[in-house]
Design an enzyme around this catalytic site. Structure first.
Site, mmCIF file in Angstrom:
data_model
loop_
_atom_site.group_PDB
_atom_site.id
_atom_site.type_symbol
_atom_site.label_atom_id
_atom_site.label_comp_id
_atom_site.label_asym_id
_atom_site.label_seq_id
_atom_site.Cartn_x
_atom_site.Cartn_y
_atom_site.Cartn_z
ATOM 1 N N ASN A 86 0.827 -1.188 0.000
ATOM 2 C CA ASN A 86 0.000 0.000 0.000
ATOM 3 C C ASN A 86 0.877 1.259 0.000
ATOM 4 O OD1 ASN A 86 -2.296 1.664 0.157
ATOM 5 N ND2 ASN A 86 -3.325 0.224 1.526
ATOM 6 N N HIS A 116 23.671 2.446 10.795
ATOM 7 C CA HIS A 116 24.928 3.144 11.057
ATOM 8 C C HIS A 116 25.628 2.473 12.226
ATOM 9 C CE1 HIS A 116 24.148 6.491 8.320
ATOM 10 N NE2 HIS A 116 22.880 6.365 8.687
ATOM 11 N N ALA A 161 0.215 -3.847 13.296
ATOM 12 C CA ALA A 161 0.445 -2.445 12.958
ATOM 13 C C ALA A 161 1.288 -1.760 14.021
ATOM 14 C CB ALA A 161 -0.886 -1.725 12.800
#
Length: 187
Positions: A86, A116, A161
């Site tokens: 999406n 990093h 989610a």
């Protein structure tokens, strides 16, 4: 002294310089293709698919990705059949990212194969690191989930989610949270 190119170092999980001319050119190529994809008319589906085939290292015959989409290089993303992604997803593909068949990603999913160094002295050298990510067949990644470098998500797994996936998640489970953890079996 290493005979490896900066790209070879990047893909091998070694410290590398992203400012290397080869990597810079690959990034600009990806930026050009993303610009064309992200600014295309919504009904230009054939054009969008052609652009994504040029951008990705591999993508299945059937897929749907809703603009906008962002990545670092694109050529290190290998996706199977029936990918659905999406709007507003990001894949930082400084290492290979493998996505299985029938994977669903909600809006704003972020996949980070880039990172990093945690040592500030090494960070000051401007060298970066990367580690691969893989997502198994039939996985569903919920909206806003973040998948960190060096993580594998198993087949048939659901990531809730807003989850932050910092370690491997096995097959056939539902996992949620920050950090993401298994809460039950998928069945």
């Amino acid at each position: 002294m290493s005979d490896k190119t900066e790209r070879e170092k990047m893909l091998a999980g070694e410290l590398y310089l992203a400012s290397d001319p080869e990597l810079t050119e690959l990034h600009f190529k990806a930026l050009d293709l993303m610009h064309d994809f992200n600014t295309s008319h919504p009904r230009e589906v054939a054009k969008q698919k052609k652009i994504l085939r040029q951008l990705f290292g591999k993508i299945g015959q059937t897929f749907s990705i809703t603009p906008p989409f962002y990545c670092d290089y694109g050529c290190h993303i290998f996706a199977g059949e029936n990918l659905y992604m999406n709007a507003d997803c990001t894949i930082l593909d400084c290492a290979e990212v493998h996505i299985g068949d029938n994977v669903l990603m909600a809006t704003k999913v972020q996949i980070y194969a880039a990172c990093h160094p945690t040592d500030p002295e090494i960070r000051l050298t401007q060298k970066e690191l990367a580690a691969p990510v893989s997502i198994g067949d039939n996985a569903w990644i919920g909206g806003g989930a973040i998948i960190c470098p060096d993580v594998s998500i198993g087949a048939n797994t659901t990531i809730g989610a807003g989850s932050v996936v910092t370690r491997d998640i096995p097959d056939n489970v539902v996992a949620v949270g920050n950090p993401c953890r298994v809460v039950r079996s998928a069945a």
